[in-house]
Design an enzyme around this catalytic site. Structure first.
Site, PDB file in Angstrom:
ATOM      1  N   ARG A 167      -9.558 -18.565  -6.288  1.00 42.49           N
ATOM      2  CA  ARG A 167      -9.109 -17.179  -6.214  1.00 42.49           C
ATOM      3  C   ARG A 167      -9.604 -16.379  -7.413  1.00 42.49           C
ATOM      4  O   ARG A 167      -9.658 -16.896  -8.527  1.00 42.49           O
ATOM      5  CB  ARG A 167      -7.569 -17.140  -6.170  1.00 42.49           C
ATOM      6  CG  ARG A 167      -7.034 -17.512  -4.820  1.00 42.49           C
ATOM      7  CD  ARG A 167      -5.559 -17.750  -4.819  1.00 42.49           C
ATOM      8  NE  ARG A 167      -4.778 -16.736  -5.533  1.00 42.49           N
ATOM      9  CZ  ARG A 167      -3.462 -16.680  -5.519  1.00 42.49           C
ATOM     10  NH1 ARG A 167      -2.772 -17.559  -4.795  1.00 42.49           N
ATOM     11  NH2 ARG A 167      -2.824 -15.758  -6.194  1.00 42.49           N
ATOM     12  N   ARG A 191       0.426 -12.315 -14.709  1.00 34.45           N
ATOM     13  CA  ARG A 191       1.233 -12.517 -13.491  1.00 34.45           C
ATOM     14  C   ARG A 191       2.590 -13.129 -13.832  1.00 34.45           C
ATOM     15  O   ARG A 191       3.600 -12.817 -13.198  1.00 34.45           O
ATOM     16  CB  ARG A 191       0.467 -13.384 -12.486  1.00 34.45           C
ATOM     17  CG  ARG A 191      -0.608 -12.589 -11.755  1.00 34.45           C
ATOM     18  CD  ARG A 191      -1.737 -13.448 -11.225  1.00 34.45           C
ATOM     19  NE  ARG A 191      -1.326 -14.413 -10.237  1.00 34.45           N
ATOM     20  CZ  ARG A 191      -2.038 -15.500  -9.921  1.00 34.45           C
ATOM     21  NH1 ARG A 191      -3.169 -15.763 -10.536  1.00 34.45           N
ATOM     22  NH2 ARG A 191      -1.606 -16.307  -8.997  1.00 34.45           N
ATOM     23  N   LYS A 233       4.868 -23.014  -4.276  1.00 36.02           N
ATOM     24  CA  LYS A 233       5.421 -22.399  -3.057  1.00 36.02           C
ATOM     25  C   LYS A 233       4.500 -22.640  -1.850  1.00 36.02           C
ATOM     26  O   LYS A 233       4.949 -23.064  -0.798  1.00 36.02           O
ATOM     27  CB  LYS A 233       5.621 -20.882  -3.258  1.00 36.02           C
ATOM     28  CG  LYS A 233       6.527 -20.527  -4.432  1.00 36.02           C
ATOM     29  CD  LYS A 233       6.688 -19.024  -4.584  1.00 36.02           C
ATOM     30  CE  LYS A 233       5.420 -18.259  -4.860  1.00 36.02           C
ATOM     31  NZ  LYS A 233       4.777 -18.569  -6.168  1.00 36.02           N
ATOM     32  N   ARG A 274       9.263  -9.885  -3.730  1.00 33.32           N
ATOM     33  CA  ARG A 274       8.928  -9.976  -5.151  1.00 33.32           C
ATOM     34  C   ARG A 274       9.596  -8.883  -5.969  1.00 33.32           C
ATOM     35  O   ARG A 274       9.423  -8.852  -7.193  1.00 33.32           O
ATOM     36  CB  ARG A 274       7.412  -9.838  -5.313  1.00 33.32           C
ATOM     37  CG  ARG A 274       6.687 -11.174  -5.509  1.00 33.32           C
ATOM     38  CD  ARG A 274       5.230 -10.840  -5.502  1.00 33.32           C
ATOM     39  NE  ARG A 274       4.368 -11.710  -6.219  1.00 33.32           N
ATOM     40  CZ  ARG A 274       3.600 -12.635  -5.634  1.00 33.32           C
ATOM     41  NH1 ARG A 274       3.711 -12.880  -4.351  1.00 33.32           N
ATOM     42  NH2 ARG A 274       2.732 -13.307  -6.358  1.00 33.32           N
ATOM     43  N   ARG A 282      -6.428 -24.857  -9.723  1.00 28.98           N
ATOM     44  CA  ARG A 282      -6.224 -24.742  -8.264  1.00 28.98           C
ATOM     45  C   ARG A 282      -7.524 -24.376  -7.540  1.00 28.98           C
ATOM     46  O   ARG A 282      -8.275 -23.527  -7.991  1.00 28.98           O
ATOM     47  CB  ARG A 282      -5.172 -23.645  -7.987  1.00 28.98           C
ATOM     48  CG  ARG A 282      -5.103 -23.224  -6.532  1.00 28.98           C
ATOM     49  CD  ARG A 282      -3.851 -22.474  -6.195  1.00 28.98           C
ATOM     50  NE  ARG A 282      -3.696 -21.199  -6.869  1.00 28.98           N
ATOM     51  CZ  ARG A 282      -2.595 -20.444  -6.781  1.00 28.98           C
ATOM     52  NH1 ARG A 282      -1.563 -20.849  -6.058  1.00 28.98           N
ATOM     53  NH2 ARG A 282      -2.529 -19.309  -7.424  1.00 28.98           N
TER      54      ARG A 282
HETATM   55  P1  ADP Z   1       2.120 -21.073  -5.600  1.00 31.48           P
HETATM   56  O1  ADP Z   1       1.926 -20.922  -4.113  1.00 31.48           O
HETATM   57  O2  ADP Z   1       3.562 -21.111  -5.991  1.00 31.48           O
HETATM   58  O3  ADP Z   1       1.346 -20.081  -6.399  1.00 31.48           O
HETATM   59  P2  ADP Z   1       0.616 -23.554  -5.197  1.00 31.48           P
HETATM   60  O4  ADP Z   1       1.402 -24.253  -4.145  1.00 31.48           O
HETATM   61  O5  ADP Z   1      -0.678 -22.934  -4.788  1.00 31.48           O
HETATM   62  O6  ADP Z   1       1.545 -22.508  -5.999  1.00 31.48           O
HETATM   63  O7  ADP Z   1       0.354 -24.620  -6.351  1.00 31.48           O
HETATM   64  C1  ADP Z   1      -0.463 -24.289  -7.490  1.00 31.48           C
HETATM   65  C2  ADP Z   1      -1.365 -25.484  -7.833  1.00 31.48           C
HETATM   66  O8  ADP Z   1      -0.549 -26.542  -8.329  1.00 31.48           O
HETATM   67  C3  ADP Z   1      -2.124 -26.050  -6.645  1.00 31.48           C
HETATM   68  O9  ADP Z   1      -3.421 -26.421  -7.088  1.00 31.48           O
HETATM   69  C4  ADP Z   1      -1.299 -27.263  -6.209  1.00 31.48           C
HETATM   70  O10 ADP Z   1      -2.141 -28.289  -5.673  1.00 31.48           O
HETATM   71  C5  ADP Z   1      -0.662 -27.709  -7.501  1.00 31.48           C
HETATM   72  N1  ADP Z   1       0.726 -28.172  -7.323  1.00 31.48           N
HETATM   73  C6  ADP Z   1       1.653 -27.738  -6.427  1.00 31.48           C
HETATM   74  N2  ADP Z   1       2.819 -28.404  -6.575  1.00 31.48           N
HETATM   75  C7  ADP Z   1       2.638 -29.274  -7.601  1.00 31.48           C
HETATM   76  C8  ADP Z   1       3.473 -30.250  -8.241  1.00 31.48           C
HETATM   77  N3  ADP Z   1       4.729 -30.445  -7.839  1.00 31.48           N
HETATM   78  N4  ADP Z   1       2.942 -30.948  -9.261  1.00 31.48           N
HETATM   79  C9  ADP Z   1       1.649 -30.748  -9.666  1.00 31.48           C
HETATM   80  N5  ADP Z   1       0.822 -29.852  -9.101  1.00 31.48           N
HETATM   81  C10 ADP Z   1       1.295 -29.118  -8.084  1.00 31.48           C
HETATM   82  P1  AMP Z   2       0.203 -14.864  -4.415  1.00 37.15           P
HETATM   83  O1  AMP Z   2      -0.803 -15.398  -3.430  1.00 37.15           O
HETATM   84  O2  AMP Z   2       1.607 -14.920  -3.888  1.00 37.15           O
HETATM   85  O3  AMP Z   2       0.054 -15.514  -5.764  1.00 37.15           O
HETATM   86  O4  AMP Z   2      -0.134 -13.325  -4.590  1.00 37.15           O
HETATM   87  C1  AMP Z   2      -1.393 -12.887  -5.098  1.00 37.15           C
HETATM   88  C2  AMP Z   2      -1.319 -11.401  -5.424  1.00 37.15           C
HETATM   89  O5  AMP Z   2      -1.076 -10.644  -4.205  1.00 37.15           O
HETATM   90  C3  AMP Z   2      -0.195 -10.972  -6.370  1.00 37.15           C
HETATM   91  O6  AMP Z   2      -0.531 -11.145  -7.731  1.00 37.15           O
HETATM   92  C4  AMP Z   2      -0.001  -9.510  -5.967  1.00 37.15           C
HETATM   93  O7  AMP Z   2      -1.037  -8.700  -6.501  1.00 37.15           O
HETATM   94  C5  AMP Z   2      -0.205  -9.558  -4.455  1.00 37.15           C
HETATM   95  N1  AMP Z   2       1.068  -9.818  -3.742  1.00 37.15           N
HETATM   96  C6  AMP Z   2       1.367 -10.911  -2.977  1.00 37.15           C
HETATM   97  N2  AMP Z   2       2.615 -10.820  -2.470  1.00 37.15           N
HETATM   98  C7  AMP Z   2       3.115  -9.645  -2.940  1.00 37.15           C
HETATM   99  C8  AMP Z   2       4.369  -9.000  -2.796  1.00 37.15           C
HETATM  100  N3  AMP Z   2       5.365  -9.547  -2.082  1.00 37.15           N
HETATM  101  N4  AMP Z   2       4.545  -7.798  -3.410  1.00 37.15           N
HETATM  102  C9  AMP Z   2       3.556  -7.242  -4.131  1.00 37.15           C
HETATM  103  N5  AMP Z   2       2.361  -7.807  -4.335  1.00 37.15           N
HETATM  104  C10 AMP Z   2       2.130  -8.999  -3.733  1.00 37.15           C
END
Ligand code: ADP
Ligand code: AMP
Length: 218
Positions: A161, A172, A13, A88, A127
């Site tokens: 993170r 999660r 995302k 969410r 990541r």
């Molecule tokens: P989200 O925001 O949904 O938690 P991220 O965009 O941070 O996910 O992506 C998670 C990890 O996977 C990052 O390290 C990113 O570089 C990698 N990633 C994102 N999209 C892809 C993909 N299509 N294929 C492989 N790796 C990906």
């Molecule tokens: P994310 O960066 O989207 O993976 O979110 C990291 C963490 O932030 C999650 O595991 C939750 O603890 C909190 N969080 C982020 N967005 C939300 C949301 N919309 N509602 C509740 N908790 C959230």
């Protein structure tokens, strides 16, 4: 245009939201980034959210809806938002519908990104992020062009993170499947849901998103 990227942690995302921001002028609104900033700044919200986030649970609807509501009042988001990690829960989805309606806006599309659980764990565990500009990377799938140097700003400092470890990721994913997945049916019933294969390479996913967006009415 207002767009939601819906998908489990690691679905891509944030990666795609940043690309949409650069290519199409959307503003990324990541509640995770906002909460991490509050945590780092030691604000009251950050202090309340810290333990919940570190164990992978959801921060309360009231807190999250409050920060989104404030963010939507700022002028830079008027042209369109790509929501990343929000809503969410069903309560957050209903609150977003009301917030947008109160501003004379609406949701144009929800893109569900589907990725297998094992791929998600691999993505999350590998990541990392540039400490200076926030550009996201992956040890295997999205390496910087020059090892150890951010492509965007040239910094050599990177962070991971606190919640990106295998144990928390599995928790999660469970939280996503139980509390967030019901939103798929909510948005399907609204007629806004588009499903894409998030397993493909980053550039292929971007192309699929652009194709969906070209079919969505502004
Ligand atoms: P989200 O925001 O949904 O938690 P991220 O965009 O941070 O996910 O992506 C998670 C990890 O996977 C990052 O390290 C990113 O570089 C990698 N990633 C994102 N999209 C892809 C993909 N299509 N294929 C492989 N790796 C990906
Ligand atoms: P994310 O960066 O989207 O993976 O979110 C990291 C963490 O932030 C999650 O595991 C939750 O603890 C909190 N969080 C982020 N967005 C939300 C949301 N919309 N509602 C509740 N908790 C959230």
């Amino acid at each position: 245009m207002n767009l939601i990227l819906l998908g489990p942690p690691g679905a891509g995302k944030g990666t795609q939201a940043k690309i949409l921001e650069e290519q199409m002028g959307f503003k990324q609104l990541s509640t995770g980034d906002m909460l991490r900033a509050a945590k780092a700044a030691g604000t009251e919200i950050g202090l309340k959210a810290k333990a919940v986030m570190d164990r992978g649970d959801l921060v309360s609807d009231d807190i999250v809806i409050g920060i989104v509501s404030e963010r939507l009042d700022q002028p830079d988001v008027k042209k369109g938002v790509v929501f990343d990690g929000f809503p969410r829960t069903p309560a957050q989805a209903e609150a977003l519908d009301k917030l947008l309606a109160s501003k004379g806006q609406k949701l144009n599309a929800v893109i569900e990104m589907k990725v297998d659980d094992e791929a998600l764990v691999k993505r999350i565990v590998g990541r990392y992020t540039c400490a200076k500009c926030g550009q996201g990377y992956h040890e295997e799938f999205a390496k910087p062009k020059q090892a150890g140097t951010c492509d965007v700003c040239g910094s050599t400092e990177f962070t991971r993170r606190a919640d990106d470890n295998e144990k928390t990721v599995r928790d999660r994913l469970h939280v996503y499947n139980t509390q967030t997945a019901p939103l798929v049916a909510y948005y399907r019933a609204q007629g806004n849901l588009h499903v894409i294969d998030g397993m493909a390479d980053i550039a292929v996913v971007t192309r699929e998103m652009s194709s969906v967006l070209s079919r969505v009415k502004a």
